[in-house]
Design a protein around this motif. Sequence first.
Motif, PDB file in Angstrom:
ATOM      1  N   PRO B 409       0.782  -1.235   0.000  1.00 28.51           N
ATOM      2  CA  PRO B 409       0.000   0.000   0.000  1.00 28.51           C
ATOM      3  C   PRO B 409       0.815   1.286   0.000  1.00 28.51           C
ATOM      4  O   PRO B 409       1.913   1.328   0.558  1.00 28.51           O
ATOM      5  N   GLN B 410       0.229   2.276  -0.599  1.00 26.82           N
ATOM      6  CA  GLN B 410       0.759   3.636  -0.590  1.00 26.82           C
ATOM      7  C   GLN B 410       2.230   3.744  -0.980  1.00 26.82           C
ATOM      8  O   GLN B 410       3.035   4.263  -0.210  1.00 26.82           O
ATOM      9  N   ASP B 412       3.621   5.720  -2.839  1.00 25.94           N
ATOM     10  CA  ASP B 412       4.080   7.099  -3.009  1.00 25.94           C
ATOM     11  C   ASP B 412       3.887   7.957  -1.765  1.00 25.94           C
ATOM     12  O   ASP B 412       4.086   9.154  -1.797  1.00 25.94           O
ATOM     13  N   SER B 413       3.455   7.350  -0.651  1.00 22.39           N
ATOM     14  CA  SER B 413       3.136   8.139   0.523  1.00 22.39           C
ATOM     15  C   SER B 413       4.381   8.780   1.121  1.00 22.39           C
ATOM     16  O   SER B 413       5.474   8.229   1.082  1.00 22.39           O
ATOM     17  N   LEU B 414       4.170   9.968   1.688  1.00 21.71           N
ATOM     18  CA  LEU B 414       5.274  10.655   2.358  1.00 21.71           C
ATOM     19  C   LEU B 414       5.676   9.926   3.625  1.00 21.71           C
ATOM     20  O   LEU B 414       6.751  10.113   4.162  1.00 21.71           O
ATOM     21  N   TRP B 415       4.758   9.125   4.139  1.00 19.73           N
ATOM     22  CA  TRP B 415       4.951   8.540   5.463  1.00 19.73           C
ATOM     23  C   TRP B 415       5.624   7.187   5.454  1.00 19.73           C
ATOM     24  O   TRP B 415       5.979   6.663   6.482  1.00 19.73           O
ATOM     25  N   ARG B 416       5.720   6.591   4.254  1.00 20.06           N
ATOM     26  CA  ARG B 416       6.130   5.208   4.237  1.00 20.06           C
ATOM     27  C   ARG B 416       7.255   4.998   3.254  1.00 20.06           C
ATOM     28  O   ARG B 416       7.301   5.614   2.206  1.00 20.06           O
ATOM     29  N   ASN B 422       1.398  -2.983   5.235  1.00 21.08           N
ATOM     30  CA  ASN B 422       0.473  -2.493   6.261  1.00 21.08           C
ATOM     31  C   ASN B 422       0.717  -3.163   7.606  1.00 21.08           C
ATOM     32  O   ASN B 422       0.205  -2.719   8.612  1.00 21.08           O
ATOM     33  N   PRO B 478      -6.189  -1.174  10.118  1.00 22.86           N
ATOM     34  CA  PRO B 478      -5.355  -1.230   8.924  1.00 22.86           C
ATOM     35  C   PRO B 478      -4.020  -1.930   9.170  1.00 22.86           C
ATOM     36  O   PRO B 478      -3.408  -2.437   8.245  1.00 22.86           O
ATOM     37  N   PHE B 479      -3.584  -1.965  10.420  1.00 23.53           N
ATOM     38  CA  PHE B 479      -2.282  -2.564  10.723  1.00 23.53           C
ATOM     39  C   PHE B 479      -2.410  -3.966  11.303  1.00 23.53           C
ATOM     40  O   PHE B 479      -1.432  -4.566  11.698  1.00 23.53           O
ATOM     41  N   GLN B 499      -0.712   1.702  15.859  1.00 26.49           N
ATOM     42  CA  GLN B 499      -0.133   3.006  15.547  1.00 26.49           C
ATOM     43  C   GLN B 499      -0.989   4.143  16.093  1.00 26.49           C
ATOM     44  O   GLN B 499      -0.716   5.304  15.849  1.00 26.49           O
ATOM     45  N   GLY B 500      -2.073   3.783  16.766  1.00 20.02           N
ATOM     46  CA  GLY B 500      -2.890   4.800  17.432  1.00 20.02           C
ATOM     47  C   GLY B 500      -3.780   5.617  16.529  1.00 20.02           C
ATOM     48  O   GLY B 500      -4.049   6.776  16.828  1.00 20.02           O
ATOM     49  N   CYS B 501      -4.286   5.028  15.450  1.00 22.11           N
ATOM     50  CA  CYS B 501      -5.086   5.828  14.520  1.00 22.11           C
ATOM     51  C   CYS B 501      -6.519   6.007  14.982  1.00 22.11           C
ATOM     52  O   CYS B 501      -7.173   6.977  14.646  1.00 22.11           O
TER      53      CYS B 501
ATOM     54  N   GLU C  67      -4.096   9.235  -0.745  1.00 23.23           N
ATOM     55  CA  GLU C  67      -3.054   8.219  -0.740  1.00 23.23           C
ATOM     56  C   GLU C  67      -1.958   8.553   0.264  1.00 23.23           C
ATOM     57  O   GLU C  67      -0.886   7.989   0.228  1.00 23.23           O
ATOM     58  N   ASN C  68      -2.221   9.490   1.156  1.00 26.55           N
ATOM     59  CA  ASN C  68      -1.133   9.968   1.987  1.00 26.55           C
ATOM     60  C   ASN C  68      -1.446   9.936   3.474  1.00 26.55           C
ATOM     61  O   ASN C  68      -0.883  10.690   4.243  1.00 26.55           O
ATOM     62  N   TYR C  71      -1.798   6.764   8.610  1.00 28.03           N
ATOM     63  CA  TYR C  71      -2.341   5.520   9.156  1.00 28.03           C
ATOM     64  C   TYR C  71      -3.050   4.705   8.079  1.00 28.03           C
ATOM     65  O   TYR C  71      -4.066   4.075   8.340  1.00 28.03           O
ATOM     66  N   LEU C  72      -2.558   4.755   6.875  1.00 27.37           N
ATOM     67  CA  LEU C  72      -3.030   3.979   5.733  1.00 27.37           C
ATOM     68  C   LEU C  72      -4.414   4.366   5.210  1.00 27.37           C
ATOM     69  O   LEU C  72      -4.549   4.766   4.075  1.00 27.37           O
ATOM     70  N   ASP C  73      -5.460   4.197   6.022  1.00 26.61           N
ATOM     71  CA  ASP C  73      -6.762   4.501   5.447  1.00 26.61           C
ATOM     72  C   ASP C  73      -7.680   5.230   6.421  1.00 26.61           C
ATOM     73  O   ASP C  73      -8.893   5.168   6.270  1.00 26.61           O
TER      74      ASP C  73
END
Lengths: 220, 531, 126
Positions: B409-410, B412-416, B422, B478-479, B499-501, C67-68, C71-73
């Motif tokens: 997943p993701q 292109d994400s800035l975070w990963r 996941n 998600p994790f 991750q505390g989302c 997409e950013n 926490y994924l989604d």
Amino acid sequence: MIVAEQKPIGEILKKLPEVEKLLVLGCDTCVTVCLAGGEKEVKVMCSAIRMADKKIGEVTGFSIERQCDREFFKEIEAVVKESDAILSLACGAGVQMLSDYFEGKLVIPGLNTHFIGSNEGAGYWLERCLGCGDCMLDITGGICPKTRCSKGLMNGPCGGSENGMCEIDPLNTECGWYLIYERLKKLNMLQNMMTNQPPRDWSRAHDGGPRKLLREDIQP
Amino acid sequence: MNDKKIVAVLCDHGCRNGSKIKYDELKTNLKKSEVIEDFLLVNKACDSGVEFLDAYKGRKILFGGCSLLEERGIYSKIKERLGLKNGEFRSFDVKADLYDLYPDKVNLEELLVCKILSMGTLLYHAEPYEEERIKPAEGILVYGDGITALRTARALAEEDISVEVLETGEQFLSPGLFSQHFGRPDQRGLSSVVSADERRKSERNRVAGFKNVRFLPSDAFLSFETVEDGFVFTFKSGEKRKFGTVVIAPEREEEQSRETGALNLTDLYGKIVCGEPLKGEVVFLLDYAADTSPEVFKDVLLAGKYIKRRFASEVRILMKNAKVSVSGAQELYDECREQGIIFFKYLEDLTLKNNYGDFEIEGTDLYTGDKFLIKEPDILVIPGRSILSPRSKNFAEALELLTISDRYPQPDSLWRLPNETNRPGVFVAYPTGDNSIASLLFSVRARLSTAGIAVNEHIPVVDEDKCVYCLTCVRVCPFKAMTTDSESRVAKVLRTVCQGCGSCAAECPAEAIQLRNLTGESLYQGIRALG
Amino acid sequence: MEESLLIIYCSEGGRKALQKMSSEGFRLPSGVCTFELPCTGRINDVMLMETLQNGVRGIFVAGCREENCKYLDGNKRALRRIKRIKKLLSDAGIEGKHIEMQTFGPDEGKRLYSAINDFAGKVGVS
């Protein structure tokens, strides 16, 4: 478990009588698990009614373990006494128990009860059992032909089975008898396919195939 | 909740031009609430030291300052000096989150009261807690059969990490195959093509030489479960092994071409290895069946270069979105142009006619706007989508990893980092792309070398009486941090994974899940305090 | 909180867009309050409904670009949740209560500003 879905809020609001005090009662068992009538739904429902229906004086929310067991009604007797009507977020069985127990109170159903089924993943429920009262799952390898076959055939498959899918909806509905055949093959019990099952009394039949409930907002 | 009341401190450095805060009015309004015990105004908190707070030892502190205080470590100094635990101190950026947001003429005191009360309510409801760190188990499982899996295993083994390689027993040619077998883009000589199998065999022998590497038989994997410090795999032999980290080097394959008579890159590779002559006009049609990834683009350039040199064929490369500026490709692209390979950037209106393998491609050139027509090329190559091989897909599904074709997943994400999945602790190794193994090693080292994995502040706390064990949280996380617990029959959180989302808390139908220091009640009260 | 507008933003994309907005010189309308959450995925139905019930005119949620999400989604789930509540509100015929969520990149200060202003206009907060 029993799978239910909340009625559209517009319909619920129409059903609500003009009363001073309304109790919204949730059920903490099946309908909580299928995300239709648990504590959270009760709170959301209460807020929605308070905002939408100004004629109702006071809306209280409460949730009990099960509405299909009268023992659990004891704890809400006082609250019910105070209220003029109850909106029940339980399955049909719960609504009926509630009406029986509190005979003088008007009980309004807040859910549509759909079927006995399984949770196949986040936001996806599938009918698995018809509650026909005469289980033959041992013969069909643990797959119910009455539920999983769209036509409820006792001796299948019919000619509408193609690539394991059913002709009523070749993209989304599997052929129940194809599943049974594959399962029996694994169990080395294919001879069961050759046994002729006697016809049933389908006068109270369900048709239209296994019903599915898909909730997009819960799905991954 | 605890009874400790809050001392709110505000830095008045004049971050806001010309404004003077009416201290007395503010203080009177704040002290009306039940959460704020006292209110202090300090001038230039960034320079004034933290001793002035000594009188307030034992209270919770809410500090409103600017980002400078964070940068200068004032907040950590305060926490240290007053012995404040996590959950007893909170800061907010009064400049960025308040002063800067509103026009000058606004009633500042009113806004400040709301903000301080709102933040104060959150702090008031917070429980103090000790920070916790949990070390992942030792040992790494590498899944995969290809050269990437083996190289990853070797790189880890060289760092004295014990590695077990779970082989899949299936091999495919995956994107990057030309880059792998023609050498690195900067090495110019490409006279010989070594078969993939041979390279793999020699690499495997090399890896097998390491004492800390063990090979597990292919298909040995039965099931797995996540625990706080890693993953417990059960193998078909009945053996159970715990790994702290898992690296997947998935076998990938290229989808078959949907146009009869056209080749995909894998077919082309086969022809090259078999020594078939590729004479005449060779056309590569990119961005047609799938968007072109940098790996595939480099493959195409290498293949084109090889064909041009070896057979003196006419090579044309048609592309739409493929980027030349990706690392490593620019150089190759220039080389290809020097050698006379022709590139077209085509527009949307491209049509491909297929008359039983006789192709006709018509399109418009992006730069000149001219129409071009390519009639009956001798060979048409359409690179296909890269997809996970069947067993890699099964493995990814068993581990409940989110996949998009062959990507995790993701990307292109800035975070990963691209190699993260996941599931924290499960990484992916890619065959090419710059430093793919190096960046993987970086991630693995980060996981292993720290004092342990910090437990998130906002982990969910499950109310055992309220939980109906409906598994909604298990399904929405998600994790994959929520699991079942057959003993207590309530949902259980894996603290290192979380991750505390807050997705679990938001979806819980019984309101049984509350995040530590971010409960629904505190949020609700915090929002109420705003007005 | 009567007659006001609440902006809930996430600590990542939403916050950065808000900072970008202010650094570009745009200011919030005066009847707007802000509230920060680590991720928009934490927002739930109960919290939003009870806040609306308490008299706020509208809630605007600003999350990260799709997409950013850190926490994924979380943002996607929040989007769907808000869609669900929007439907509930409109089905219930609740006039004058509005809720909306949009996603922003850290550099989209101007878009955030115009989105908030449009929304404020819609709910009648200036």
